[in-house]
Write an enzyme that holds these catalytic residues in place. Sequence first.
Site, PDB file in Angstrom:
ATOM      1  N   HIS A   9      -1.411  -7.886  -6.060  1.00  0.00           N
ATOM      2  CA  HIS A   9      -2.544  -6.976  -6.233  1.00  0.00           C
ATOM      3  C   HIS A   9      -2.705  -6.470  -7.662  1.00  0.00           C
ATOM      4  CE1 HIS A   9       0.837  -4.184  -5.991  1.00  0.00           C
ATOM      5  NE2 HIS A   9       0.093  -3.347  -6.673  1.00  0.00           N
TER       6      HIS A   9
HETATM    7  C1  UD1 Z   1      -2.501   1.281  -7.892  1.00  0.00           C
HETATM    8  C2  UD1 Z   1      -1.571   1.428  -9.086  1.00  0.00           C
HETATM    9  C3  UD1 Z   1      -0.552   0.311  -9.070  1.00  0.00           C
HETATM   10  C4  UD1 Z   1       0.176   0.269  -7.756  1.00  0.00           C
HETATM   11  C5  UD1 Z   1      -0.793   0.225  -6.591  1.00  0.00           C
HETATM   12  C6  UD1 Z   1      -0.034   0.372  -5.302  1.00  0.00           C
HETATM   13  C7  UD1 Z   1      -2.689   2.445 -11.035  1.00  0.00           C
HETATM   14  C8  UD1 Z   1      -3.204   2.187 -12.394  1.00  0.00           C
HETATM   15  N1  UD1 Z   1      -2.309   1.348 -10.345  1.00  0.00           N
HETATM   16  O1  UD1 Z   1      -3.164   0.041  -8.031  1.00  0.00           O
HETATM   17  O2  UD1 Z   1       0.406   0.534 -10.091  1.00  0.00           O
HETATM   18  O3  UD1 Z   1       0.987  -0.886  -7.736  1.00  0.00           O
HETATM   19  O4  UD1 Z   1      -1.728   1.310  -6.703  1.00  0.00           O
HETATM   20  O5  UD1 Z   1      -0.666  -0.279  -4.258  1.00  0.00           O
HETATM   21  O6  UD1 Z   1      -2.613   3.560 -10.607  1.00  0.00           O
HETATM   22  N2  UD1 Z   1      -9.123   0.239  -2.809  1.00  0.00           N
HETATM   23  C9  UD1 Z   1      -9.618   0.291  -1.529  1.00  0.00           C
HETATM   24  N3  UD1 Z   1      -9.041   1.178  -0.661  1.00  0.00           N
HETATM   25  C10 UD1 Z   1      -8.025   2.017  -1.004  1.00  0.00           C
HETATM   26  C11 UD1 Z   1      -7.544   1.943  -2.319  1.00  0.00           C
HETATM   27  C12 UD1 Z   1      -8.104   1.049  -3.202  1.00  0.00           C
HETATM   28  O7  UD1 Z   1     -10.537  -0.423  -1.154  1.00  0.00           O
HETATM   29  O8  UD1 Z   1      -7.565   2.789  -0.154  1.00  0.00           O
HETATM   30  C13 UD1 Z   1      -9.717  -0.758  -3.733  1.00  0.00           C
HETATM   31  C14 UD1 Z   1     -10.894  -0.198  -4.547  1.00  0.00           C
HETATM   32  O9  UD1 Z   1     -11.806  -1.227  -4.717  1.00  0.00           O
HETATM   33  C15 UD1 Z   1     -10.235   0.129  -5.873  1.00  0.00           C
HETATM   34  C16 UD1 Z   1      -9.166  -0.954  -6.001  1.00  0.00           C
HETATM   35  O10 UD1 Z   1      -8.720  -1.177  -4.671  1.00  0.00           O
HETATM   36  O11 UD1 Z   1     -11.122   0.105  -6.943  1.00  0.00           O
HETATM   37  C17 UD1 Z   1      -8.006  -0.566  -6.874  1.00  0.00           C
HETATM   38  O12 UD1 Z   1      -7.425   0.678  -6.430  1.00  0.00           O
HETATM   39  P1  UD1 Z   1      -6.632   1.615  -7.461  1.00  0.00           P
HETATM   40  O13 UD1 Z   1      -6.052   2.768  -6.765  1.00  0.00           O
HETATM   41  O14 UD1 Z   1      -7.480   1.892  -8.642  1.00  0.00           O
HETATM   42  O15 UD1 Z   1      -5.505   0.667  -8.014  1.00  0.00           O
HETATM   43  P2  UD1 Z   1      -4.476  -0.249  -7.211  1.00  0.00           P
HETATM   44  O16 UD1 Z   1      -4.808  -1.672  -7.509  1.00  0.00           O
HETATM   45  O17 UD1 Z   1      -4.362   0.177  -5.812  1.00  0.00           O
HETATM   46  N1  UDP Z   2       3.989  -2.361   1.683  1.00  0.00           N
HETATM   47  C1  UDP Z   2       3.569  -2.061   2.990  1.00  0.00           C
HETATM   48  N2  UDP Z   2       2.563  -2.826   3.526  1.00  0.00           N
HETATM   49  C2  UDP Z   2       1.991  -3.853   2.860  1.00  0.00           C
HETATM   50  C3  UDP Z   2       2.420  -4.142   1.541  1.00  0.00           C
HETATM   51  C4  UDP Z   2       3.412  -3.370   0.978  1.00  0.00           C
HETATM   52  O1  UDP Z   2       4.100  -1.157   3.625  1.00  0.00           O
HETATM   53  O2  UDP Z   2       1.103  -4.488   3.419  1.00  0.00           O
HETATM   54  C5  UDP Z   2       5.029  -1.513   1.074  1.00  0.00           C
HETATM   55  C6  UDP Z   2       6.245  -2.241   0.574  1.00  0.00           C
HETATM   56  O3  UDP Z   2       7.209  -2.314   1.598  1.00  0.00           O
HETATM   57  C7  UDP Z   2       6.694  -1.398  -0.603  1.00  0.00           C
HETATM   58  C8  UDP Z   2       5.418  -0.772  -1.111  1.00  0.00           C
HETATM   59  O4  UDP Z   2       4.450  -0.925  -0.073  1.00  0.00           O
HETATM   60  O5  UDP Z   2       7.571  -0.369  -0.209  1.00  0.00           O
HETATM   61  C9  UDP Z   2       4.953  -1.442  -2.367  1.00  0.00           C
HETATM   62  O6  UDP Z   2       3.679  -0.982  -2.693  1.00  0.00           O
HETATM   63  P1  UDP Z   2       2.702  -1.770  -3.652  1.00  0.00           P
HETATM   64  O7  UDP Z   2       3.075  -3.194  -3.694  1.00  0.00           O
HETATM   65  O8  UDP Z   2       1.341  -1.424  -3.220  1.00  0.00           O
HETATM   66  O9  UDP Z   2       2.916  -1.043  -5.048  1.00  0.00           O
HETATM   67  P2  UDP Z   2       3.955  -1.223  -6.254  1.00  0.00           P
HETATM   68  O10 UDP Z   2       5.319  -1.111  -5.728  1.00  0.00           O
HETATM   69  O11 UDP Z   2       3.651  -2.531  -6.894  1.00  0.00           O
HETATM   70  O12 UDP Z   2       3.575  -0.110  -7.167  1.00  0.00           O
END
Ligand code: UD1
Ligand code: UDP
Length: 373
Positions: free
Chosen positions: A204
């Site tokens: 992601h």
């Molecule tokens: C964020 C974090 C990343 C982390 C991830 C965990 C930052 C800069 N990045 O990335 O480090 O690994 O969270 O999963 O903070 N969206 C939805 N529904 C939701 C949330 C997001 O549809 O509930 C979609 C939206 O289109 C949004 C995009 O995902 O624009 C990105 O979401 P965002 O929270 O900005 O960043 P992540 O990629 O989730």
């Molecule tokens: N995770 C989850 N469901 C999913 C994918 C990930 O519960 O479908 C959990 C995973 O076990 C881990 C955490 O989410 O503990 C990782 O989150 P993510 O990959 O979104 O963020 P990052 O660690 O890269 O910031």
Amino acid sequence: MKPAFVFGTRPEIIKLAPVIREFEKRGIKPLLIHTGQHYDYEMSRIFLEELELNSIDYHLEVGSGTQAEQTGIAMIKIEKVLMKEKPDVTLVQGDTNTVLAGALASVKLKIPVAHVEAGLRSFDRTMPEEINRILADHASEVLFAPTEEAKKNLENEGIREGVYVVGNTIVDAVLQNSEIAERKSDVLDRFNLTPKEYILITAHRAENTDSKENLKKLVEILEALPIKAVYPMHPRTRNRLKEFGLWERVKKIENLIITQPLGYLDFLKLQKNAKIVMTDSGGVQEESIILNVPCLTLRYNTERPETVKAGGNILVGLEKDRALYYVNKLLNNKEFYEKMASAENPFGDGKAGERIVKILLELYERGELKVRS
Ligand code: UD1
Ligand code: UDP
């Protein structure tokens, strides 16, 4: 003592739950502030339910946006709550925009910040997370580094005071939940999966999904996988695949199951029983080595180099040939597989949450929990 937790995304909920629980065990009810950076049921509420964090005090509903929009709106909203509630310390975890917003809003109100998972560095400043980590660490009074390596990174930036090596709370989370997951989750039956006969994939990261070229490389890897694979897909990736016209192509891949993001119990069970994990997630890299599943990381760098040094993780980037070389080697070379699977977990013993709370309470009692002048 009155601690406030600021969090807003899936990994922050998972990794802070053990710390919140430790406070509660000692009769302290922390203030829980959810920024709403993640808001879909399966990106947020499902974790609050499974990890029994039922009493969120403030839902700030920040939502999605550009980097500055999301961080700025979160800062404005967090500041209002902190001004009203006046906690003794603000805890943040990791490297998201929520962390940066929480740390900056707090320290400027002279409320000390405690950063859980401090000192991680990918040394790649094009990642939003790297900027967030650096700035959050420099705004913090108390820095909970998961490993000695993280502590060294802080030292190299001149941060020497207030650093404690405590392990990573992800070990606490895995130990507290994997047995429950094994018992309660029926995820393998639901997707018709046999233990150790499938690959688990998550990806992601902005650098992998925001450019069509890179996302196409990810799709090419998925198309070439030789065994069944399951991919609980982050909404960001799903959206980008559709935007770049790659969604139909991915859906056509035989042997690839694409699901909504899964709850923690389902995901842990899926991860524990996977033959191989392929991911660009930070938390998933950590969990793989804890669960003894070889991990191939779909990135060119990692802020978790301990996993690579320990032998449980290999950086394959988005290079199809390199990724497939290691997938096939893991499937065909038992000795190589066993070596990766038996790599030692570098993130501690699962008592990080306990240590963090103990240290904070001691600092508070000694009157040392305050912003340095
Ligand atoms: C964020 C974090 C990343 C982390 C991830 C965990 C930052 C800069 N990045 O990335 O480090 O690994 O969270 O999963 O903070 N969206 C939805 N529904 C939701 C949330 C997001 O549809 O509930 C979609 C939206 O289109 C949004 C995009 O995902 O624009 C990105 O979401 P965002 O929270 O900005 O960043 P992540 O990629 O989730
Ligand atoms: N995770 C989850 N469901 C999913 C994918 C990930 O519960 O479908 C959990 C995973 O076990 C881990 C955490 O989410 O503990 C990782 O989150 P993510 O990959 O979104 O963020 P990052 O660690 O890269 O910031």
